[in-house]
Design a protein around this motif. Structure first.
Motif, PDB file in Angstrom:
ATOM      1  N   GLY A  32       0.838  -1.206   0.000  1.00 16.73           N
ATOM      2  CA  GLY A  32       0.000   0.000   0.000  1.00 16.73           C
ATOM      3  C   GLY A  32       0.867   1.248   0.000  1.00 16.73           C
ATOM      4  N   ALA A  33       0.592   2.177   0.934  1.00 18.51           N
ATOM      5  CA  ALA A  33       1.387   3.411   1.016  1.00 18.51           C
ATOM      6  C   ALA A  33       2.660   3.196   1.829  1.00 18.51           C
ATOM      7  CB  ALA A  33       0.540   4.509   1.636  1.00 18.51           C
ATOM      8  N   GLY A  34       2.841   2.009   2.366  1.00 14.70           N
ATOM      9  CA  GLY A  34       4.073   1.715   3.099  1.00 14.70           C
ATOM     10  C   GLY A  34       4.035   2.126   4.565  1.00 14.70           C
ATOM     11  N   GLY A  35       2.853   2.373   5.101  1.00 16.67           N
ATOM     12  CA  GLY A  35       2.743   2.818   6.496  1.00 16.67           C
ATOM     13  C   GLY A  35       3.217   1.766   7.492  1.00 16.67           C
ATOM     14  N   HIS A  36       2.704   0.542   7.365  1.00 17.43           N
ATOM     15  CA  HIS A  36       3.164  -0.514   8.273  1.00 17.43           C
ATOM     16  C   HIS A  36       4.651  -0.808   8.025  1.00 17.43           C
ATOM     17  CE1 HIS A  36      -1.237  -1.749   8.415  1.00 17.43           C
ATOM     18  NE2 HIS A  36      -0.929  -1.624   9.679  1.00 17.43           N
ATOM     19  N   ALA A  37       5.029  -0.788   6.741  1.00 14.11           N
ATOM     20  CA  ALA A  37       6.416  -1.104   6.384  1.00 14.11           C
ATOM     21  C   ALA A  37       7.376  -0.116   7.065  1.00 14.11           C
ATOM     22  CB  ALA A  37       6.586  -1.056   4.868  1.00 14.11           C
ATOM     23  N   LEU A  53       5.778  -6.051  -1.335  1.00 10.03           N
ATOM     24  CA  LEU A  53       5.101  -6.403  -2.595  1.00 10.03           C
ATOM     25  C   LEU A  53       3.778  -5.666  -2.713  1.00 10.03           C
ATOM     26  CD1 LEU A  53       5.427 -10.311  -2.382  1.00 10.03           C
ATOM     27  CD2 LEU A  53       7.002  -8.715  -3.509  1.00 10.03           C
ATOM     28  N   ASP A  54       3.454  -5.267  -3.906  1.00 13.84           N
ATOM     29  CA  ASP A  54       2.091  -4.802  -4.202  1.00 13.84           C
ATOM     30  C   ASP A  54       1.871  -4.975  -5.698  1.00 13.84           C
ATOM     31  OD1 ASP A  54       0.072  -2.657  -2.394  1.00 13.84           O
ATOM     32  OD2 ASP A  54      -0.401  -3.133  -4.486  1.00 13.84           O
ATOM     33  N   VAL A  55       0.645  -5.303  -6.066  1.00 11.26           N
ATOM     34  CA  VAL A  55       0.335  -5.472  -7.488  1.00 11.26           C
ATOM     35  C   VAL A  55       0.016  -4.141  -8.155  1.00 11.26           C
ATOM     36  CG1 VAL A  55      -0.464  -7.862  -7.484  1.00 11.26           C
ATOM     37  CG2 VAL A  55      -2.035  -6.043  -6.787  1.00 11.26           C
ATOM     38  N   ALA A  79       4.411  -7.174  -7.614  1.00 12.80           N
ATOM     39  CA  ALA A  79       4.114  -8.602  -7.731  1.00 12.80           C
ATOM     40  C   ALA A  79       3.042  -8.962  -6.727  1.00 12.80           C
ATOM     41  CB  ALA A  79       5.374  -9.421  -7.446  1.00 12.80           C
ATOM     42  N   SER A  80       2.368 -10.069  -7.004  1.00 15.70           N
ATOM     43  CA  SER A  80       1.331 -10.529  -6.079  1.00 15.70           C
ATOM     44  C   SER A  80       1.979 -11.273  -4.911  1.00 15.70           C
ATOM     45  CB  SER A  80       0.382 -11.484  -6.805  1.00 15.70           C
ATOM     46  OG  SER A  80      -0.471 -12.108  -5.865  1.00 15.70           O
ATOM     47  N   TYR A  81       1.338 -11.168  -3.761  1.00 11.42           N
ATOM     48  CA  TYR A  81       1.845 -11.946  -2.621  1.00 11.42           C
ATOM     49  C   TYR A  81       1.718 -13.448  -2.883  1.00 11.42           C
ATOM     50  CZ  TYR A  81      -3.127 -11.636  -1.153  1.00 11.42           C
ATOM     51  OH  TYR A  81      -4.498 -11.662  -1.108  1.00 11.42           O
ATOM     52  N   THR A  82       0.925 -13.821  -3.872  1.00 10.75           N
ATOM     53  CA  THR A  82       0.840 -15.251  -4.197  1.00 10.75           C
ATOM     54  C   THR A  82       2.155 -15.762  -4.802  1.00 10.75           C
ATOM     55  OG1 THR A  82      -0.109 -14.733  -6.343  1.00 10.75           O
ATOM     56  CG2 THR A  82      -1.658 -15.257  -4.587  1.00 10.75           C
ATOM     57  N   LEU A 101       0.209  -9.349   6.033  1.00  8.14           N
ATOM     58  CA  LEU A 101      -0.770  -9.219   4.947  1.00  8.14           C
ATOM     59  C   LEU A 101      -1.901  -8.335   5.472  1.00  8.14           C
ATOM     60  CD1 LEU A 101      -0.951 -12.971   3.874  1.00  8.14           C
ATOM     61  CD2 LEU A 101       0.145 -11.114   2.584  1.00  8.14           C
ATOM     62  N   ASP A 102      -2.064  -7.188   4.850  1.00  6.88           N
ATOM     63  CA  ASP A 102      -3.123  -6.240   5.246  1.00  6.88           C
ATOM     64  C   ASP A 102      -4.059  -6.209   4.034  1.00  6.88           C
ATOM     65  OD1 ASP A 102      -4.624  -4.076   6.084  1.00  6.88           O
ATOM     66  OD2 ASP A 102      -3.018  -2.609   5.833  1.00  6.88           O
ATOM     67  N   LEU A 103      -5.089  -7.053   4.091  1.00  8.28           N
ATOM     68  CA  LEU A 103      -5.844  -7.409   2.880  1.00  8.28           C
ATOM     69  C   LEU A 103      -6.782  -6.304   2.396  1.00  8.28           C
ATOM     70  CD1 LEU A 103      -6.644 -11.040   4.039  1.00  8.28           C
ATOM     71  CD2 LEU A 103      -4.882 -10.345   2.406  1.00  8.28           C
ATOM     72  N   GLY A 104      -7.241  -6.464   1.168  1.00 11.92           N
ATOM     73  CA  GLY A 104      -8.264  -5.560   0.637  1.00 11.92           C
ATOM     74  C   GLY A 104      -7.685  -4.369  -0.086  1.00 11.92           C
ATOM     75  N   ALA A 105      -8.526  -3.352  -0.260  1.00  9.66           N
ATOM     76  CA  ALA A 105      -8.113  -2.159  -1.000  1.00  9.66           C
ATOM     77  C   ALA A 105      -7.571  -1.128  -0.021  1.00  9.66           C
ATOM     78  CB  ALA A 105      -9.299  -1.595  -1.765  1.00  9.66           C
ATOM     79  N   MET A 108      -5.898   4.878  -0.545  1.00  6.77           N
ATOM     80  CA  MET A 108      -5.535   5.540  -1.806  1.00  6.77           C
ATOM     81  C   MET A 108      -6.404   5.011  -2.952  1.00  6.77           C
ATOM     82  SD  MET A 108      -3.626   5.038  -4.781  1.00  6.77           S
ATOM     83  CE  MET A 108      -2.245   3.931  -4.632  1.00  6.77           C
ATOM     84  N   GLN A 109      -6.605   3.699  -2.987  1.00  7.69           N
ATOM     85  CA  GLN A 109      -7.412   3.124  -4.079  1.00  7.69           C
ATOM     86  C   GLN A 109      -8.872   3.557  -3.954  1.00  7.69           C
ATOM     87  OE1 GLN A 109      -6.163  -0.851  -3.187  1.00  7.69           O
ATOM     88  NE2 GLN A 109      -4.682  -0.925  -4.855  1.00  7.69           N
ATOM     89  N   PHE A 110      -9.428   3.503  -2.733  1.00 12.17           N
ATOM     90  CA  PHE A 110     -10.819   3.940  -2.552  1.00 12.17           C
ATOM     91  C   PHE A 110     -10.999   5.407  -2.924  1.00 12.17           C
ATOM     92  CE2 PHE A 110     -11.606   0.327   0.480  1.00 12.17           C
ATOM     93  CZ  PHE A 110     -12.682  -0.188  -0.215  1.00 12.17           C
TER      94      PHE A 110
HETATM   95  C1  SAM Z   1      -5.093  -2.271   2.823  1.00  8.38           C
HETATM   96  S1  SAM Z   1      -3.875  -1.904   1.646  1.00  8.38           S
HETATM   97  C2  SAM Z   1      -2.370  -1.979   2.544  1.00  8.38           C
HETATM   98  C3  SAM Z   1      -2.004  -0.719   3.291  1.00  8.38           C
HETATM   99  C4  SAM Z   1      -0.637  -0.772   3.918  1.00  8.38           C
HETATM  100  N1  SAM Z   1      -0.548  -1.764   4.967  1.00  8.38           N
HETATM  101  C5  SAM Z   1      -0.183   0.568   4.428  1.00  8.38           C
HETATM  102  O1  SAM Z   1       0.348   0.636   5.551  1.00  8.38           O
HETATM  103  O2  SAM Z   1      -0.335   1.564   3.710  1.00  8.38           O
HETATM  104  C6  SAM Z   1      -3.819  -3.352   0.657  1.00  8.38           C
HETATM  105  C7  SAM Z   1      -2.851  -3.305  -0.515  1.00  8.38           C
HETATM  106  O3  SAM Z   1      -2.711  -4.652  -0.980  1.00  8.38           O
HETATM  107  C8  SAM Z   1      -2.587  -4.633  -2.371  1.00  8.38           C
HETATM  108  N2  SAM Z   1      -2.929  -5.977  -2.869  1.00  8.38           N
HETATM  109  C9  SAM Z   1      -4.147  -6.530  -3.036  1.00  8.38           C
HETATM  110  N3  SAM Z   1      -4.042  -7.788  -3.501  1.00  8.38           N
HETATM  111  C10 SAM Z   1      -2.710  -8.043  -3.600  1.00  8.38           C
HETATM  112  C11 SAM Z   1      -1.957  -9.179  -4.000  1.00  8.38           C
HETATM  113  N4  SAM Z   1      -2.530 -10.317  -4.404  1.00  8.38           N
HETATM  114  N5  SAM Z   1      -0.602  -9.086  -3.966  1.00  8.38           N
HETATM  115  C12 SAM Z   1       0.014  -7.945  -3.565  1.00  8.38           C
HETATM  116  N6  SAM Z   1      -0.654  -6.830  -3.182  1.00  8.38           N
HETATM  117  C13 SAM Z   1      -2.001  -6.884  -3.190  1.00  8.38           C
HETATM  118  C14 SAM Z   1      -3.517  -3.548  -2.825  1.00  8.38           C
HETATM  119  O4  SAM Z   1      -3.132  -3.086  -4.103  1.00  8.38           O
HETATM  120  C15 SAM Z   1      -3.334  -2.491  -1.702  1.00  8.38           C
HETATM  121  O5  SAM Z   1      -2.358  -1.555  -2.064  1.00  8.38           O
END
Ligand code: SAM
Length: 307
Positions: A32-37, A53-55, A79-82, A101-105, A108-110
């Motif tokens: 995401g925005a890298g906050g947890h990172a 990683l982020d897609v 890349a995907s976390y998969t 893993l912080d799932l969902g959108a 920023m995307q919303f």
């Molecule tokens: C809830 S946000 C994460 C926010 C982040 N923890 C932060 O501190 O800003 C979820 C992020 O996961 C990404 N994402 C969703 N599915 C993904 C996947 N399969 N692989 C990698 N990233 C994915 C989304 O694009 C989104 O940027």
């Protein structure tokens, strides 16, 4: 520091759960925005390392900017976390100390109307997390049969009006924009006096389907366990019950020895438990956090430790 108006969801709880330390290796699979990172980098200074990683290329660009002070210690990949296992192999990291893993959108995307995630803004029906996703929400809405749409909205949105909504969509299509879809939903599923907008569940369902979110979670969890070192931790934040159930069931299953597999699982081998649940109940945001960031209200954090 990060461009989001809020502290990331369950920030303190994540740092507490992962216990980052100097020299440790960590993965943020949903940067995401890298906050947890950023928190992980601060807590693991001066030598902790992170694979992020982020897609979503937009998320990655934002994270790169927000994490610039730690540039020497991070590797970022679109890349995907998969693809966790091959991503780690590329870095020649055999094991890691913590995975988030912080799932969902993301916010920023919303909040980017043209991404099509929000039913409050008019935009094309897109909802793809990244360019690797082959179909958009418009493709599903316009090409699925009424039955397929009803099932999707029911299963992924837990929407009781799924049949009515699917019928109305099929009648009104082609639909191209979020506003058109919201109008169709509102015409058959009026507000019921609860706080939830009638389009909430259908939008959630479409987003989950477009990005194959549930299948992705199922795919990554065993990989995460395999690459954690003993005592390493896996922390997963989910935002709805479908995701949480997958994580909960996986953690429970992996916390038990499988001896004498039951009849229906006769083909499975006996195996030892691989995980210990750190908290039996999920960790939820405090009232203060929900007050300052209402989007946090449905977040649930589960943490497990590798045995
Ligand atoms: C809830 S946000 C994460 C926010 C982040 N923890 C932060 O501190 O800003 C979820 C992020 O996961 C990404 N994402 C969703 N599915 C993904 C996947 N399969 N692989 C990698 N990233 C994915 C989304 O694009 C989104 O940027």
């Amino acid at each position: 520091m990060n461009d989001s108006p809020h502290q990331p969801v369950l920030y303190k709880e994540i740092i507490h759960a992962l216990q980052p330390h100097d020299g440790g290796r960590y993965v943020d699979g949903t940067l995401g925005a890298g906050g947890h990172a950023r928190g992980i980098m601060e807590a693991s200074a001066p030598d902790g390392r992170l694979l992020g990683l982020d897609v979503d290329p937009q998320a990655l660009a934002l994270a790169r900017k927000n994490l610039a002070p730690y540039e020497q210690r991070i590797h970022l990949a679109q890349a995907s976390y998969t693809s966790l296992t091959p991503q780690l192999a590329q870095l020649q990291w055999e094991a890691v100390d913590g995975i988030l893993l912080d799932l969902g959108a993301s916010s920023m995307q919303f909040d980017t109307p043209e991404r099509g995630f929000s039913f409050l803004q008019d935009a094309p029906l897109d909802m793809r997390f990244g360019p690797h996703v082959s179909q958009t929400a418009a493709d599903l809405v316009n090409e699925y049969s009424e039955r397929e749409l009803a099932d999707l909205i029911y299963q992924y949105g837990e929407e009781r009006d799924s049949r009515k909504i699917a019928r109305a969509i099929v009648k009104a299509r082609p639909l191209h924009t979020t506003r058109e879809l919201v109008a169709v939903i509102e015409s058959v599923s009026p507000r019921r006096g609860d706080r939830v907008h009638p389009a909430t569940r259908t939008f959630q369902a479409l987003r989950i389907a477009v990005n194959e979110e549930l299948a992705s979670i199922k795919e990554v969890l065993p990989q995460a366990v395999a690459v954690l070192r003993s005592s390493g931790r896996l922390a997963v934040i989910s935002f709805h019950s479908l995701e949480d159930r997958i994580v909960k069931d996986f953690f429970r299953e992996q916390s038990k020895d499988l001896v004498n597999p039951p009849y229906e699982r006769i083909y499975e081998e006996e195996r030892k438990a691989t995980l210990k649940e750190v908290n039996r109940k999920p960790i939820m945001p405090s009232d203060d956090e929900i007050k300052s960031n209402p989007r946090a209200r449905s977040a649930k954090l589960r943490v497990a430790e590798k045995l």
